[in-house]
Write a protein that holds these residues in place. Sequence first.
Motif, PDB file in Angstrom:
ATOM      1  N   ALA A 636       5.748  74.441 -56.837  1.00 23.90           N
ATOM      2  CA  ALA A 636       6.706  75.547 -56.781  1.00 23.90           C
ATOM      3  C   ALA A 636       7.044  75.992 -55.360  1.00 23.90           C
ATOM      4  N   ILE A 637       6.187  75.678 -54.386  1.00 21.18           N
ATOM      5  CA  ILE A 637       6.444  76.103 -53.006  1.00 21.18           C
ATOM      6  C   ILE A 637       6.643  74.838 -52.184  1.00 21.18           C
ATOM      7  N   PRO A 638       7.896  74.450 -51.905  1.00 22.03           N
ATOM      8  CA  PRO A 638       8.172  73.134 -51.294  1.00 22.03           C
ATOM      9  C   PRO A 638       7.488  72.923 -49.952  1.00 22.03           C
ATOM     10  N   GLU A 639       7.497  73.923 -49.080  1.00 26.23           N
ATOM     11  CA  GLU A 639       6.907  73.718 -47.755  1.00 26.23           C
ATOM     12  C   GLU A 639       5.407  73.466 -47.844  1.00 26.23           C
ATOM     13  N   VAL A 640       4.754  74.106 -48.816  1.00 30.81           N
ATOM     14  CA  VAL A 640       3.320  73.868 -49.013  1.00 30.81           C
ATOM     15  C   VAL A 640       3.108  72.475 -49.592  1.00 30.81           C
ATOM     16  N   ALA A 641       3.975  72.041 -50.479  1.00 31.86           N
ATOM     17  CA  ALA A 641       3.856  70.708 -51.090  1.00 31.86           C
ATOM     18  C   ALA A 641       3.918  69.618 -50.030  1.00 31.86           C
ATOM     19  N   ASN A 642       4.844  69.749 -49.088  1.00 37.90           N
ATOM     20  CA  ASN A 642       4.964  68.744 -48.033  1.00 37.90           C
ATOM     21  C   ASN A 642       3.706  68.710 -47.166  1.00 37.90           C
ATOM     22  N   LYS A 643       3.168  69.873 -46.871  1.00 36.12           N
ATOM     23  CA  LYS A 643       1.936  69.937 -46.070  1.00 36.12           C
ATOM     24  C   LYS A 643       0.783  69.266 -46.812  1.00 36.12           C
ATOM     25  N   LEU A 644       0.662  69.552 -48.117  1.00 41.01           N
ATOM     26  CA  LEU A 644      -0.419  68.974 -48.908  1.00 41.01           C
ATOM     27  C   LEU A 644      -0.339  67.451 -48.925  1.00 41.01           C
ATOM     28  N   SER A 645       0.849  66.918 -49.061  1.00 45.40           N
ATOM     29  CA  SER A 645       1.016  65.472 -49.098  1.00 45.40           C
ATOM     30  C   SER A 645       0.544  64.846 -47.788  1.00 45.40           C
ATOM     31  N   ARG A 646       0.894  65.472 -46.666  1.00 43.63           N
ATOM     32  CA  ARG A 646       0.469  64.946 -45.362  1.00 43.63           C
ATOM     33  C   ARG A 646      -1.047  65.029 -45.194  1.00 43.63           C
ATOM     34  N   VAL A 647      -1.639  66.138 -45.623  1.00 40.49           N
ATOM     35  CA  VAL A 647      -3.082  66.329 -45.477  1.00 40.49           C
ATOM     36  C   VAL A 647      -3.857  65.293 -46.271  1.00 40.49           C
ATOM     37  N   LEU A 648      -3.426  65.003 -47.487  1.00 47.10           N
ATOM     38  CA  LEU A 648      -4.126  64.017 -48.313  1.00 47.10           C
ATOM     39  C   LEU A 648      -4.125  62.637 -47.644  1.00 47.10           C
ATOM     40  N   LEU A 649      -2.998  62.236 -47.082  1.00 45.25           N
ATOM     41  CA  LEU A 649      -2.934  60.926 -46.425  1.00 45.25           C
ATOM     42  C   LEU A 649      -3.788  60.903 -45.165  1.00 45.25           C
ATOM     43  N   THR A 650      -3.813  62.027 -44.444  1.00 43.32           N
ATOM     44  CA  THR A 650      -4.653  62.097 -43.246  1.00 43.32           C
ATOM     45  C   THR A 650      -6.118  61.975 -43.605  1.00 43.32           C
ATOM     46  N   LYS A 651      -6.528  62.660 -44.654  1.00 41.54           N
ATOM     47  CA  LYS A 651      -7.916  62.602 -45.081  1.00 41.54           C
ATOM     48  C   LYS A 651      -8.290  61.189 -45.526  1.00 41.54           C
ATOM     49  N   TRP A 652      -7.365  60.508 -46.190  1.00 46.40           N
ATOM     50  CA  TRP A 652      -7.668  59.131 -46.593  1.00 46.40           C
ATOM     51  C   TRP A 652      -7.845  58.250 -45.354  1.00 46.40           C
ATOM     52  N   ALA A 653      -6.963  58.421 -44.383  1.00 52.08           N
ATOM     53  CA  ALA A 653      -7.041  57.612 -43.174  1.00 52.08           C
ATOM     54  C   ALA A 653      -8.335  57.886 -42.403  1.00 52.08           C
ATOM     55  N   GLU A 654      -8.838  59.107 -42.483  1.00 52.33           N
ATOM     56  CA  GLU A 654     -10.071  59.468 -41.783  1.00 52.33           C
ATOM     57  C   GLU A 654     -11.320  59.030 -42.548  1.00 52.33           C
ATOM     58  N   GLY A 655     -11.136  58.495 -43.736  1.00 52.94           N
ATOM     59  CA  GLY A 655     -12.276  58.004 -44.506  1.00 52.94           C
ATOM     60  C   GLY A 655     -12.877  59.011 -45.467  1.00 52.94           C
ATOM     61  N   SER A 656     -12.227  60.150 -45.671  1.00 54.67           N
ATOM     62  CA  SER A 656     -12.804  61.182 -46.532  1.00 54.67           C
ATOM     63  C   SER A 656     -12.948  60.731 -47.979  1.00 54.67           C
ATOM     64  N   TYR A 657     -12.148  59.724 -48.401  1.00 54.60           N
ATOM     65  CA  TYR A 657     -12.212  59.284 -49.792  1.00 54.60           C
ATOM     66  C   TYR A 657     -13.098  58.063 -49.983  1.00 54.60           C
ATOM     67  N   ARG A 658     -13.847  57.693 -48.932  1.00 56.30           N
ATOM     68  CA  ARG A 658     -14.811  56.614 -49.110  1.00 56.30           C
ATOM     69  C   ARG A 658     -15.991  57.061 -49.963  1.00 56.30           C
ATOM     70  N   SER A 659     -16.197  58.352 -50.060  1.00 55.19           N
ATOM     71  CA  SER A 659     -17.326  58.855 -50.853  1.00 55.19           C
ATOM     72  C   SER A 659     -17.019  58.901 -52.345  1.00 55.19           C
ATOM     73  N   VAL A 660     -15.759  58.718 -52.736  1.00 56.39           N
ATOM     74  CA  VAL A 660     -15.434  58.727 -54.164  1.00 56.39           C
ATOM     75  C   VAL A 660     -15.773  57.364 -54.746  1.00 56.39           C
ATOM     76  N   VAL A 661     -16.333  57.374 -55.940  1.00 56.40           N
ATOM     77  CA  VAL A 661     -16.813  56.117 -56.521  1.00 56.40           C
ATOM     78  C   VAL A 661     -16.255  55.869 -57.921  1.00 56.40           C
ATOM     79  N   ASP A 662     -15.504  56.827 -58.454  1.00 59.59           N
ATOM     80  CA  ASP A 662     -14.897  56.656 -59.772  1.00 59.59           C
ATOM     81  C   ASP A 662     -13.787  57.691 -59.917  1.00 59.59           C
TER      82      ASP A 662
END
Length: 958
Positions: A636-662
Amino acid sequence: MKGGRFSPTLLVLLCHVLFGSSSFQPALVLDMAKILLDNYCFPENLVGMQEAIQQAINSGEILKISDRKTLASVLTVGVQGALNDPRLTVSFEPNFVPVMPPALPSLPTEQLIRLVRNSVKLEVLENNVGYLRIDQIIGEETAAKLGPLLRDNVWNKVAHTSSLIFDLRYSTAGELSGVPFIISYFSDPEPLIHIDTVFDRPSNTTKELWTMSSIMGERYGKRKDLIVLTSKRTMGAAEAVAYTLKHLKRANIVGERSAGGSVKVEKIRIGDSGFYITIPVARSVNPITGQSWEVSGVSPSVNINAKEAVANAQNLLAVRSAIPRAVQSVSDIIRQYYSFTDRVPAFLQHLESTDFFSVISEEDLANKLNNELQSVSEDPRLMIKLTQDHPVIIEEDFEPENIPGDPAFLRNLVDTVFKVRILTGNTGYLRFDKFGDVSVMAKLGEQIAQKIWEALKDTENLIIDLRYNTGGSSASMGILLSFLQDPSQQFHFFTIYDRIQNTTTEFNTLSGLPGPPYGSKRGVYILTSHYTASAGEEFAYLMQSLHRGTLIGEITSGTLMHSKSFQVEDTDIVITVPFINFIDNNGECWLGGGVVPDAIVLAEEAVDHAHEIIEFHKEVLSLVEGTGELLEVHYAIPEVANKLSRVLLTKWAEGSYRSVVDYESLASQLTADLQETSGDHRLHIFYCDIEPESLHDMPKIPTAQEVGYIIDTLFKIEVMPGNVGYLRFDMMADIEVMRAIGPQLIKLVWSKLVNTDTMIIDMRYNTGGYSTAIPLLCTYFFDAEPLRHLYTVFDRSTTTMTEVMTLPQIQGQRYGSTKDIYILTSHMTGSAAEVFTRAMKDLNRAKVIGEPTIGGSLSSGTYQIGNSILYASIPNQVVLSAVTGKVWSVSGVEPHVAAQANDALSVAQRIIAARLLKQDKGKYVLFAPENIQINNCRSTGMKLVAFDEFDQPVIHYV
């Protein structure tokens, strides 16, 4: 005896027993009652006794007992049971002749001396341990009369011993007035200590016993160890001594629980009969415990057969004598070796002030020391325990000078130490069971580069098997970590502080590696087991905290090798002290305790699970990207949505999702990241094996038969005192449903509330529902004209802004805009219930009482992430305030009056009552007269109460 009162029922029984025989008169019972009232040391327990006896006399019921001794026994059981005091006894002794022993002070001096010498025994045992046995506690007068004898032959000799065994096992008699002298002997002159309070019932007097500022003889003081021996025979004044010394924490008691005697017991004849009652006429109350040694006795610190008490006391004194040296030894070791040097002064001060009075064994001492250090340090590496094994210092390092330089030998050594394979799926596998010394690793560098990194350089993922790795040199971890990073980037891995060497070493990415680096892009999977220890678990911990690897297997052992163990002087106690601090890349000191894998599985199944997780990780990036795309389209809040999308990709690139196993752990991690970044707890990722049903299906219009049931279920109403209406409904129904049930709703619910003067609307249990009926509900509380703007809804799906207004027409009578409305809320109040509450608050139509609401979503959509079993619940509408124009739905509704949800209704009722009182009396209400000083002006003696904007009383003085 119940509640401190004499049991009337039992006295009725006793009196029936007496009056059943014509041989006995009621006067016997009345005489016994008078003796109790005048002499029993707990008079408060006799309240109501005379009335109970008179009732029994007048009752006329009969129970015959003709035998007097039987009667005495029955009376004894009755009185003891009624007063819960086993010292009370009734006896029939027609020929009893009281014998009064002469008071000790009245005896000739020679006889007193013989008596004291026969009742006192003094020895000095091995290791200068004093042994003093006293079989009779002499009173103040006798002690004064024999002062020089006691001083020269007892106290001054005892004073020079290193510790003392004070034997009271055979002390069955004595005088309470002698207790202060003995306690004073084992205390300091100042300050004086209140040691006992004695209440004497016949004289109705209370006497306090205190230590004495001066005594005849040299004091033993309060620092040397003192053991008091007791037995089942220890009684009276000796019990007072033991009890007082124990609770002053001056002595440990060894032996058996004492007899539980009395301060003073008298045998009194009941009238002119042959019956006697034995009764405690005085009582002792210890000022520390508020209780006494009477009846229950003194419980020992070490419970042992009295015959073995001396030997046990000697063993205990040996333990006690070792305490100062042990504490000093522990302090010295910590001062010299403990790695947190800034904490050492606090440790030493804490140990110095610790009370070791309760320590009665080496095991106690070890536990006490360990608990005290743990309470201050919260460092699990610092341990003290009792052990029969001598501590062993394990050397961590290889000896590089012992390794030949022959290339063939070095290749063979590397083949032996390192196991390298290529598994299915082009996955590399590396196992080694110990981290070698840095110099050894440097010597083997060329062979390691060829054997390991050349072989693994083209694999897609790497499994590092540490299941059998028990440690080694932490410093060599920097080499392995450097291979697993990009050589073009400098990275700080960890820091080691060595207390012994007083050095701090930082470990960063190494340049000039002897082989090709594996880099930071490919997946690394660390296998662990319960055997993984020391440097092995440090490496696992770093790979996890650096977001460089995924841990699979069992929780590691929690064994850190950066410690030294020392035997505490002259004991079997061992202290383990960490002398190295391992500080991770975030600046946190890791205290060990085991590393928890991302996927906890049996060690023998870890390889299979690693392959499964490698396959799952191939999907993670697309799922992260898919989540961001859904947010950009629907949130519902477009500017927040765009920020969230960028943050998720940054976290993946930094390895934050290596701890997920399922899917479950990925959903949890995505949810946490979205909520943390946006501050919107309504964002939620979940997994579901089947497609979830829509959260808002089309409502079903009820049949005529269902309407009554729905109204009874959803609505709870009451007209409270003061003509206050109460309306509770726990779900917001759809507008079509409301219209369908409207006529009956008005008849069964609204008609009973519309004529009330004030209304309480209870939304504490309303978690939301449909928002379509909110305008209808609000309209009942406003006038027909003008229409009121309630709130604005922005819908991201349609990109429309909709102003929501009150309705021009409704069924039934309006409540109007002037009568007071109070809305109750809780943390459960959500969604559409919040929108109704906020609209009424914004337009100043209601006072809100309770807890802040949950901040729920007016509408959320559920969207599948790609073709996976993951789904995103995304709020696609936001509510804007009609007054401020700002979004409020994320943060919820703040109440006017904060109160616990359980108290909200009573708070509302008090406010309503105060408001009614204000209306009756005017703005200021007269209360009780007071005499106060306000702003240096004396009041007229009247207190007034005003009311604030929420009708809460505020005291004013005039």
